[in-house]
Design an enzyme around this catalytic site. Structure first.
Site, PDB file in Angstrom:
ATOM      1  N   HIS A 276      29.375 -19.011 -27.546  1.00 54.36           N
ATOM      2  CA  HIS A 276      30.593 -18.541 -26.860  1.00 54.36           C
ATOM      3  C   HIS A 276      31.698 -18.411 -27.917  1.00 54.36           C
ATOM      4  O   HIS A 276      31.527 -17.656 -28.878  1.00 54.36           O
ATOM      5  CB  HIS A 276      30.903 -19.548 -25.745  1.00 54.36           C
ATOM      6  CG  HIS A 276      31.899 -19.118 -24.716  1.00 54.36           C
ATOM      7  ND1 HIS A 276      32.411 -17.854 -24.636  1.00 54.36           N
ATOM      8  CD2 HIS A 276      32.489 -19.814 -23.692  1.00 54.36           C
ATOM      9  CE1 HIS A 276      33.274 -17.790 -23.625  1.00 54.36           C
ATOM     10  NE2 HIS A 276      33.339 -18.962 -23.041  1.00 54.36           N
ATOM     11  N   HIS A 315      25.717  -9.558 -25.695  1.00 55.76           N
ATOM     12  CA  HIS A 315      26.658 -10.061 -24.697  1.00 55.76           C
ATOM     13  C   HIS A 315      25.964 -10.063 -23.341  1.00 55.76           C
ATOM     14  O   HIS A 315      25.180  -9.162 -23.050  1.00 55.76           O
ATOM     15  CB  HIS A 315      27.906  -9.172 -24.641  1.00 55.76           C
ATOM     16  CG  HIS A 315      29.068  -9.858 -24.026  1.00 55.76           C
ATOM     17  ND1 HIS A 315      29.256  -9.893 -22.669  1.00 55.76           N
ATOM     18  CD2 HIS A 315      30.077 -10.564 -24.571  1.00 55.76           C
ATOM     19  CE1 HIS A 315      30.346 -10.587 -22.412  1.00 55.76           C
ATOM     20  NE2 HIS A 315      30.859 -11.006 -23.538  1.00 55.76           N
ATOM     21  N   ASP A 371      33.392 -11.255 -31.487  1.00 52.34           N
ATOM     22  CA  ASP A 371      33.386 -12.241 -32.573  1.00 52.34           C
ATOM     23  C   ASP A 371      32.868 -11.702 -33.896  1.00 52.34           C
ATOM     24  O   ASP A 371      32.937 -12.397 -34.911  1.00 52.34           O
ATOM     25  CB  ASP A 371      32.527 -13.449 -32.162  1.00 52.34           C
ATOM     26  CG  ASP A 371      33.170 -14.222 -31.031  1.00 52.34           C
ATOM     27  OD1 ASP A 371      34.361 -14.520 -31.147  1.00 52.34           O
ATOM     28  OD2 ASP A 371      32.490 -14.506 -30.032  1.00 52.34           O
TER      29      ASP A 371
HETATM   30  N1  CMC Z   1      20.429 -11.811 -32.069  1.00 51.69           N
HETATM   31  C1  CMC Z   1      19.115 -11.565 -31.852  1.00 51.69           C
HETATM   32  N2  CMC Z   1      18.553 -11.433 -30.647  1.00 51.69           N
HETATM   33  C2  CMC Z   1      19.360 -11.528 -29.591  1.00 51.69           C
HETATM   34  C3  CMC Z   1      20.749 -11.752 -29.722  1.00 51.69           C
HETATM   35  C4  CMC Z   1      21.276 -11.892 -31.016  1.00 51.69           C
HETATM   36  N3  CMC Z   1      22.576 -12.107 -31.196  1.00 51.69           N
HETATM   37  N4  CMC Z   1      21.314 -11.815 -28.498  1.00 51.69           N
HETATM   38  C5  CMC Z   1      20.313 -11.627 -27.628  1.00 51.69           C
HETATM   39  N5  CMC Z   1      19.134 -11.454 -28.288  1.00 51.69           N
HETATM   40  C6  CMC Z   1      17.827 -11.167 -27.691  1.00 51.69           C
HETATM   41  C7  CMC Z   1      17.213 -12.415 -27.099  1.00 51.69           C
HETATM   42  O1  CMC Z   1      16.388 -13.076 -28.044  1.00 51.69           O
HETATM   43  C8  CMC Z   1      16.422 -11.842 -25.966  1.00 51.69           C
HETATM   44  O2  CMC Z   1      15.254 -11.264 -26.465  1.00 51.69           O
HETATM   45  P1  CMC Z   1      13.883 -11.284 -25.610  1.00 51.69           P
HETATM   46  O3  CMC Z   1      14.138 -10.392 -24.420  1.00 51.69           O
HETATM   47  O4  CMC Z   1      12.840 -10.762 -26.540  1.00 51.69           O
HETATM   48  O5  CMC Z   1      13.649 -12.721 -25.227  1.00 51.69           O
HETATM   49  C9  CMC Z   1      17.303 -10.702 -25.442  1.00 51.69           C
HETATM   50  O6  CMC Z   1      18.062 -10.286 -26.583  1.00 51.69           O
HETATM   51  C10 CMC Z   1      18.265 -11.117 -24.330  1.00 51.69           C
HETATM   52  O7  CMC Z   1      19.020 -12.219 -24.818  1.00 51.69           O
HETATM   53  P2  CMC Z   1      19.531 -13.419 -23.951  1.00 51.69           P
HETATM   54  O8  CMC Z   1      19.742 -14.599 -24.827  1.00 51.69           O
HETATM   55  O9  CMC Z   1      18.634 -13.589 -22.758  1.00 51.69           O
HETATM   56  O10 CMC Z   1      20.902 -12.823 -23.442  1.00 51.69           O
HETATM   57  P3  CMC Z   1      22.055 -13.627 -22.756  1.00 51.69           P
HETATM   58  O11 CMC Z   1      22.772 -12.672 -21.886  1.00 51.69           O
HETATM   59  O12 CMC Z   1      21.530 -14.882 -22.136  1.00 51.69           O
HETATM   60  O13 CMC Z   1      22.955 -14.099 -24.000  1.00 51.69           O
HETATM   61  C11 CMC Z   1      24.551 -14.141 -25.711  1.00 51.69           C
HETATM   62  C12 CMC Z   1      24.133 -13.502 -24.381  1.00 51.69           C
HETATM   63  C13 CMC Z   1      25.973 -13.682 -26.068  1.00 51.69           C
HETATM   64  C14 CMC Z   1      24.577 -15.677 -25.548  1.00 51.69           C
HETATM   65  C15 CMC Z   1      23.545 -13.724 -26.806  1.00 51.69           C
HETATM   66  O14 CMC Z   1      23.554 -12.328 -26.974  1.00 51.69           O
HETATM   67  C16 CMC Z   1      23.812 -14.422 -28.135  1.00 51.69           C
HETATM   68  O15 CMC Z   1      23.336 -15.549 -28.342  1.00 51.69           O
HETATM   69  N6  CMC Z   1      24.586 -13.768 -29.070  1.00 51.69           N
HETATM   70  C17 CMC Z   1      24.945 -14.412 -30.310  1.00 51.69           C
HETATM   71  C18 CMC Z   1      26.119 -15.338 -30.086  1.00 51.69           C
HETATM   72  C19 CMC Z   1      27.417 -14.594 -29.888  1.00 51.69           C
HETATM   73  O16 CMC Z   1      27.741 -13.684 -30.621  1.00 51.69           O
HETATM   74  N7  CMC Z   1      28.176 -15.029 -28.878  1.00 51.69           N
HETATM   75  C20 CMC Z   1      29.490 -14.469 -28.584  1.00 51.69           C
HETATM   76  C21 CMC Z   1      29.506 -13.720 -27.301  1.00 51.69           C
HETATM   77  S1  CMC Z   1      30.973 -12.725 -27.051  1.00 51.69           S
HETATM   78  C22 CMC Z   1      32.301 -13.812 -26.995  1.00 51.69           C
HETATM   79  C23 CMC Z   1      32.164 -14.936 -26.056  1.00 51.69           C
HETATM   80  O17 CMC Z   1      31.581 -14.830 -24.975  1.00 51.69           O
HETATM   81  O18 CMC Z   1      32.678 -15.986 -26.377  1.00 51.69           O
END
Ligand code: CMC
Length: 437
Positions: A276, A315, A371
C-alpha cells in the site's frame, strides 16, 4: 408491448437448485444487490441463510459514497466529481482538502477561513517532543508518526464525542494542521536536528519544507516555489482514493465510535505496508538494488518467474495507466529542472518500457501506479526513504477524515463486523495434558 415481452424489472431472480425454490431480490443503483437479501435463501427454516464469501472484499461494496469516483478500466479519478487532472493543475492542497471534507469547492471567504484555521492549529503540544525522544535513535519516521498521531487523542479527550459535528470538525482541522508538524519533528528526530516551529505566514507546503530542512535562521532561503508547488500537487494526488486498505481501516475503527486520532493511527498503520503506501519506499529500494540499466532485463525475468514483485506496478482497481502516475511523471520533469536529475529515473523508465511490452504485464493489466515515480521526486527533493510513506500519509489524512465524516453521517452504518465461515474442528472434549498422545 406484445404478449410475449415482459416489462424489465429492477430485480434479480435466483433459483436455489438444492430446493427448487425461486427468490427475487431488488437491484439497487449500479448493479448492486443487498447482501442481506441473500439471507432468506435457506434449505431448512432453521438454517442461518446464504452469505457471500469474498476474501479481501474484491467484489463487496461496504458503503455508498459521494467522495471519490474511480473508473479503473478507463483510468479515471475524480474528487467530488472534479477530474484529478484539473485539480492538480488549478487547485491547491488545502482547497482540495476543503472540497473533500465539505463536498463543495469553497468560496474565497470560506477558503481564507479554512486556511487560517489550519494555519493557526499547526503547533503541537511540547510534550509530543518527549514522546519522540523516547524512540531509538534510528526509529523509522512512519513508526514515530503512528504513535504521535495516536498520542494526540490523549491531548484532546473531547475528541471522543464523535457524535457532535462541531467537535468532529475541530479535530479534523487539528489533524490536517498538525500532520506536517509531527512529520517534520519525526524527521528532525531521525536526523538529530533541533526542531523547527511552524511559521504561520508560510503556505502549507512551504511551512512543511521549512520545518523539515531549515538549518539556521540567518541566510535561510525560502523553499523553492517549484518544489513547493510540486509537493502541493503530490499532496492533491494522494488526498483520497476511496475504499482502499487504509480507508477501510479508518472506517472500520471509526465504526466502533473511537476518536479520530486513534482511528487515523490505525489507518496509517495499514498504509505503512509495502503493498500500500509503503510501496513508494519499496520502489526506491528496488531501483537502488537494480543499480544499472544492464540489470533491468534480468530483474524483469525474476518478476515473470515470480521471484520478485515489480513494486509501483499493478493496482486492485486500475486496469489502465493510473492517472496519478501520468501527472507525477510530468511533475518529476519540472522538479528535476530545479534539483539534479535523479539517476534512478533511467532505470525506472527502462523498467516501464520493458514491462509495458511484455505479455506477463499486458495480460495482467499491470501499469505504473502512483508510487512508481513519486519516490524519485521525493529523493531528488532531499527526503530520505523513511519519509516516503509519511509523505503519503499527510495528504491522505484528508481523505481518511472525509470518509470518517461520511461514515458517521450515514444512518445505515453500524459497527463493522464481517462474517466468517467456520471450517475448524467440530466439538471435542478437552484431554488433560498428560493423556495427550
Ligand atoms: N509485479 C509482478 N506481478 C504482479 C504485480 C507486480 N507489482 N502486481 C500483481 N502481479 C501479478 C500477481 O502475481 C498475479 O499474478 P497471477 O494471476 O499469475 O497469480 C496478478 O498480477 C494479480 O495480482 P494480485 O496480487 O492478485 O492483485 P491484487 O489486486 O490483489 O494486488 C497490488 C494489487 C497493488 C497489491 C499488487 O499489484 C502489488 O503488489 N503491486 C506492487 C505493490 C504496489 O505498487 N502497491 C501500491 C499500490 S498503489 C498505491 C496504494 O494503494 O497505496
Amino acid at each position: 408491448m406484445g404478449d410475449n415481452v415482459t416489462e424489465p424489472k429492477n430485480t434479480l431472480s435466483i433459483r436455489d437448485n438444492r430446493t427448487g425454490r425461486d427468490y427475487e431480490v431488488d437491484i439497487l443503483d449500479g448493479d448492486v444487490i443487498r447482501a442481506m437479501d441473500l439471507r432468506k435463501i435457506k434449505v431448512e427454516e432453521s438454517d442461518f441463510g446464504m452469505m457471500a464469501y469474498d476474501p479481501a472484499f474484491t467484489n463487496t461494496a461496504s458503503t455508498f459514497s459521494t467522495v471519490t469516483y474511480i473508473d479503473g478500466g478507463k483510468g479515471i479519478l475524480r474528487y467530488r466529481g472534479y477530474p484529478i487532472e484539473q485539480l492538480a493543475e488549478k487547485s491547491s492542497h488545502l482547497e482540495v482538502a476543503y472540497l473533500l471534507l465539505k463536498g463543495e469547492l469553497p468560496t474565497e471567504t470560506e477558503l481564507a477561513e479554512f486556511v487560517s484555521d489550519v494555519t493557526t492549529h499547526t503547533y503541537v503540544h511540547e510534550n509530543l517532543k518527549d514522546l519522540l525522544e523516547g524512540f531509538r535513535y534510528d526509529a523509522h519516521t512512519m513508526g514515530m508518526m503512528v504513535s504521535a498521531v495516536s498520542a494526540l487523542s490523549t491531548f484532546y479527550p473531547e475528541a471522543k464525542n464523535v457524535r457532535d459535528p462541531a467537535v468532529r470538525w475541530q479535530q479534523i482541522v487539528r489533524l490536517v494542521a498538525k500532520m506536517p508538524t509531527m512529520a517534520a519533528y519525526a524527521y528532525r528526530r531521525l536526523r538529530g536536528f533541533p526542531y523547527v516551529y511552524p511559521e504561520n505566514e508560510l503556505s502549507y507546503t512551504s511551512n512543511f519544507l521549512n520545518m523539515l530542512f531549515r538549518i539556521e535562521a540567518k541566510n535561510y532561503e525560502k523553499p523553492n516555489p517549484v518544489l513547493e508547488r510540486a509537493l502541493d500537487v503530490l499532496f492533491i494526488l494522494h488526498a483520497d482514493h476511496e475504499q482502499n486498505c487504509s480507508t477501510t481501516t479508518m472506517r472500520a475503527i471509526g465504526s466502533s465510535g473511537t476518536d479520530p486520532y486513534s482511528a487515523l493511527a490505525g489507518a496509517m498503520a495499514a498504509l505503512y505496508g509495502p503493498l500500500h503506501g509503503g510501496a513508494n519506499e519499496a520502489v526506491l529500494r528496488m531501483l537502488e538494488r537494480i543499480g544499472t540499466l544492464d540489470n533491468v532485463p534480468g530483474f524483469i525475468e525474476g518478476v515473470k518467474a515470480k521471484k520478485e514483485r515489480l513494486m509501483g506496478f499493478g493496482h486492485r482497481v486500475y486496469k489502465a495507466y493510473d492517472p496519478r502516475a501520468s501527472i507525477i511523471k510530468r511533475t518529476a520533469d519540472e522538479v528535476f529542472e530545479v534539483t539534479e536529475r535523479n539517476p534512478l529515473l533511467d532505470i525506472a523508465l527502462e523498467l516501464e518500457r520493458i514491462a509495458l511490452n511484455e505479455d506477463y504485464f499486458v495480460e495482467r493489466n499491470l501499469y505504473p501506479n502512483v508510487d512508481f515515480y513519486s519516490g524519485m521526486i521525493y529523493q531528488a527533493m532531499g527526503f530520505p526513504v523513511e519519509m516516503f510513506p509519511v509523505l503519503f500519509a499527510i495528504p491522505r489524512a484528508v481523505g481518511w477524515l472525509a470518509q470518517w465524516e461520511e461514515l458517521l453521517r450515514d444512518p445505515e452504518q453500524r459497527i463493522a463486523r464481517p462474517r466468517q465461515i467456520y471450517v475448524g474442528s467440530d466439538v471435542r472434549d478437552y484431554i488433560p495434558i498428560g493423556e495427550r498422545g
